[in-house]
Scaffold this motif. Structure first.
Motif, PDB file in Angstrom:
ATOM      1  N   ARG A 144       0.802  -1.223   0.000  1.00  0.00           N
ATOM      2  CA  ARG A 144       0.000   0.000   0.000  1.00  0.00           C
ATOM      3  C   ARG A 144       0.838   1.278   0.000  1.00  0.00           C
ATOM      4  O   ARG A 144       0.276   2.367   0.061  1.00  0.00           O
ATOM      5  CB  ARG A 144      -0.934  -0.004   1.214  1.00  0.00           C
ATOM      6  CG  ARG A 144      -1.964  -1.118   1.189  1.00  0.00           C
ATOM      7  CD  ARG A 144      -2.946  -0.996   2.340  1.00  0.00           C
ATOM      8  NE  ARG A 144      -2.319  -1.298   3.617  1.00  0.00           N
ATOM      9  CZ  ARG A 144      -2.224  -2.512   4.140  1.00  0.00           C
ATOM     10  NH1 ARG A 144      -2.702  -3.545   3.470  1.00  0.00           N
ATOM     11  NH2 ARG A 144      -1.660  -2.704   5.324  1.00  0.00           N
ATOM     12  N   VAL A 145       2.160   1.145  -0.054  1.00  0.00           N
ATOM     13  CA  VAL A 145       2.998   2.353  -0.003  1.00  0.00           C
ATOM     14  C   VAL A 145       4.020   2.357  -1.144  1.00  0.00           C
ATOM     15  O   VAL A 145       5.223   2.275  -0.925  1.00  0.00           O
ATOM     16  CB  VAL A 145       3.710   2.495   1.364  1.00  0.00           C
ATOM     17  CG1 VAL A 145       2.772   2.999   2.420  1.00  0.00           C
ATOM     18  CG2 VAL A 145       4.363   1.179   1.793  1.00  0.00           C
ATOM     19  N   PRO A 146       3.549   2.474  -2.398  1.00  0.00           N
ATOM     20  CA  PRO A 146       4.498   2.536  -3.523  1.00  0.00           C
ATOM     21  C   PRO A 146       5.370   3.777  -3.435  1.00  0.00           C
ATOM     22  O   PRO A 146       4.964   4.807  -2.891  1.00  0.00           O
ATOM     23  CB  PRO A 146       3.573   2.596  -4.746  1.00  0.00           C
ATOM     24  CG  PRO A 146       2.294   3.180  -4.237  1.00  0.00           C
ATOM     25  CD  PRO A 146       2.148   2.636  -2.844  1.00  0.00           C
ATOM     26  N   ILE A 147       6.570   3.677  -3.994  1.00  0.00           N
ATOM     27  CA  ILE A 147       7.493   4.798  -3.928  1.00  0.00           C
ATOM     28  C   ILE A 147       7.411   5.641  -5.194  1.00  0.00           C
ATOM     29  O   ILE A 147       6.952   5.182  -6.239  1.00  0.00           O
ATOM     30  CB  ILE A 147       8.945   4.328  -3.705  1.00  0.00           C
ATOM     31  CG1 ILE A 147       9.493   3.635  -4.969  1.00  0.00           C
ATOM     32  CG2 ILE A 147       9.041   3.407  -2.499  1.00  0.00           C
ATOM     33  CD1 ILE A 147      10.995   3.505  -4.992  1.00  0.00           C
ATOM     34  N   ASP A 148       7.875   6.871  -5.086  1.00  0.00           N
ATOM     35  CA  ASP A 148       8.044   7.745  -6.241  1.00  0.00           C
ATOM     36  C   ASP A 148       9.443   7.483  -6.791  1.00  0.00           C
ATOM     37  O   ASP A 148      10.440   7.872  -6.191  1.00  0.00           O
ATOM     38  CB  ASP A 148       7.899   9.207  -5.801  1.00  0.00           C
ATOM     39  CG  ASP A 148       8.019  10.185  -6.961  1.00  0.00           C
ATOM     40  OD1 ASP A 148       8.495   9.786  -8.041  1.00  0.00           O
ATOM     41  OD2 ASP A 148       7.655  11.366  -6.784  1.00  0.00           O
ATOM     42  N   GLY A 159       4.301  14.001   1.134  1.00  0.00           N
ATOM     43  CA  GLY A 159       3.254  13.022   0.862  1.00  0.00           C
ATOM     44  C   GLY A 159       3.222  11.890   1.864  1.00  0.00           C
ATOM     45  O   GLY A 159       2.891  10.752   1.534  1.00  0.00           O
ATOM     46  N   LEU A 160       3.530  12.197   3.120  1.00  0.00           N
ATOM     47  CA  LEU A 160       3.658  11.172   4.159  1.00  0.00           C
ATOM     48  C   LEU A 160       2.420  11.050   5.034  1.00  0.00           C
ATOM     49  O   LEU A 160       2.438  10.330   6.025  1.00  0.00           O
ATOM     50  CB  LEU A 160       4.885  11.467   5.026  1.00  0.00           C
ATOM     51  CG  LEU A 160       6.221  11.457   4.285  1.00  0.00           C
ATOM     52  CD1 LEU A 160       7.328  12.025   5.163  1.00  0.00           C
ATOM     53  CD2 LEU A 160       6.564  10.052   3.824  1.00  0.00           C
ATOM     54  N   PHE A 169       7.373   6.675  10.125  1.00  0.00           N
ATOM     55  CA  PHE A 169       7.148   5.264   9.808  1.00  0.00           C
ATOM     56  C   PHE A 169       6.777   5.088   8.337  1.00  0.00           C
ATOM     57  O   PHE A 169       7.195   4.121   7.697  1.00  0.00           O
ATOM     58  CB  PHE A 169       6.053   4.665  10.693  1.00  0.00           C
ATOM     59  CG  PHE A 169       5.852   3.194  10.452  1.00  0.00           C
ATOM     60  CD1 PHE A 169       6.716   2.269  11.005  1.00  0.00           C
ATOM     61  CD2 PHE A 169       4.817   2.745   9.654  1.00  0.00           C
ATOM     62  CE1 PHE A 169       6.560   0.907  10.762  1.00  0.00           C
ATOM     63  CE2 PHE A 169       4.643   1.389   9.399  1.00  0.00           C
ATOM     64  CZ  PHE A 169       5.520   0.467   9.966  1.00  0.00           C
ATOM     65  N   THR A 170       5.989   6.020   7.787  1.00  0.00           N
ATOM     66  CA  THR A 170       5.650   5.954   6.364  1.00  0.00           C
ATOM     67  C   THR A 170       6.910   6.051   5.512  1.00  0.00           C
ATOM     68  O   THR A 170       7.082   5.315   4.530  1.00  0.00           O
ATOM     69  CB  THR A 170       4.668   7.068   5.996  1.00  0.00           C
ATOM     70  OG1 THR A 170       3.499   6.971   6.817  1.00  0.00           O
ATOM     71  CG2 THR A 170       4.252   6.976   4.531  1.00  0.00           C
TER      72      THR A 170
END
Length: 290
Positions: A144-148, A159-160, A169-170
């Motif tokens: 659920r946390v794709p990177i740029d 964008g955290l 943590f994000t």
């Protein structure tokens, strides 16, 4: 390959890293313990020797948030080159915490340090057989946390989410996705060599420190709730899969995979897409000046 193998474990002064180092020493390897505190390195070495009296362990001081120190470490490890490298060190740092080199500390320690260290050791290892193991995070949670991939620094700065106390943590989670992508990218570039590269999720393990100094608000509450989710067995359980990846004969030639509880698992499509992995590689090279 010599009868006694040389191993390197980063983040080896406590928790999972120390347990991996202990297991490798018990398996008869010479083990280099890498950490940023000389006092804690000595304490870790003493604890390992108490459990494995004939262990051959050597401390190596390096702050892995500083790429200059990572490069110096790689130079010291190059002769003799390691047969096994386990990149375990990770931190959760405050979003505003930047190193003297200008990099956000979580990004520098968790992703850029393994990128520099492992790439720097490829040439010294040459045609020898070796195994690189990168300790990552939960594939299910990180989906659920794709990177740029076009702006790596943005992943630990913007964008955290709206809850400020949870933002570290994000940012940490995003670097753990970078770990998986780096495994795939490096393994692809090393195909045809005798070096294998694999990733592992150790589980949610009691006793993991992560260098967490800014534990407040929602992040503190999350830490308290996660106590209920810890895997049984503590750091020793967390060390099992990384140690197996580093030592198991049946894994000779196995590369470019991610493992949970000794089983190869699929990570999220946004981590396996070759174009995204290549972009991560190129942006990492730009940031480290390679």
């Amino acid at each position: 390959m010599p009868s006694v193998k040389n191993a390197v474990v980063t983040g080896a002064t406590s928790g999972i890293g120390e347990a991996i180092a202990r297991d490798l020493a018990a398996a008869g390897m010479r083990v280099v313990l890498v950490g940023r505190s000389e006092e804690r390195l000595d304490q870790s070495r003493r604890r390992i020797l108490a459990d494995v009296p004939d262990a051959d362990v050597r401390p190596e001081h390096a702050d892995l948030s500083l790429l200059s120190e990572v490069r110096g470490l790689a130079e010291r490890l190059a002769d003799p080159p390691p047969d096994v490298v386990v990149c375990n060190a990770a931190v959760i740092a405050d979003i505003a915490d930047h190193t003297p080199e200008g990099l956000q500390r979580t990004l520098a320690t968790n992703h850029l340090a393994p990128y520099v260290l492992l790439n720097s050791l490829v040439e010294p290892i040459g045609a020898r057989r070796a195994r690189f193991v990168v300790v990552g995070g939960s594939p299910r949670a990180l989906a659920r946390v794709p990177i740029d991939v076009d702006d790596l620094e943005r992943n630990t700065s913007r964008g955290l989410g709206a809850v400020r106390s949870f933002q570290p943590f994000t940012a940490y989670a995003r670097t753990k996705n970078m770990n998986a992508m780096f495994v795939y990218a490096l393994a692809s570039r090393l195909r045809g060599t005798a070096i294998t590269v694999n990733g592992a999720h150790p589980g949610i393990i009691r006793g993991t420190r992560l260098g967490l100094k800014h534990n407040r608000g929602l992040l503190r509450a999350f830490g308290a709730i996660s106590q209920l989710l810890f895997s049984p067995g503590g750091p020793e359980a967390g060390a099992d899969t990384p140690t197996w990846l580093a030592t198991a004969p049946e894994l000779d030639g196995v590369t470019g995979q991610f493992f949970v509880k000794r089983k190869a698992v699929a990570t999220a499509p946004h981590t396996t897409d070759p174009a995204r992995c290549d972009r991560l590689w190129d942006e990492s090279a730009r940031l480290v000046g390679r």
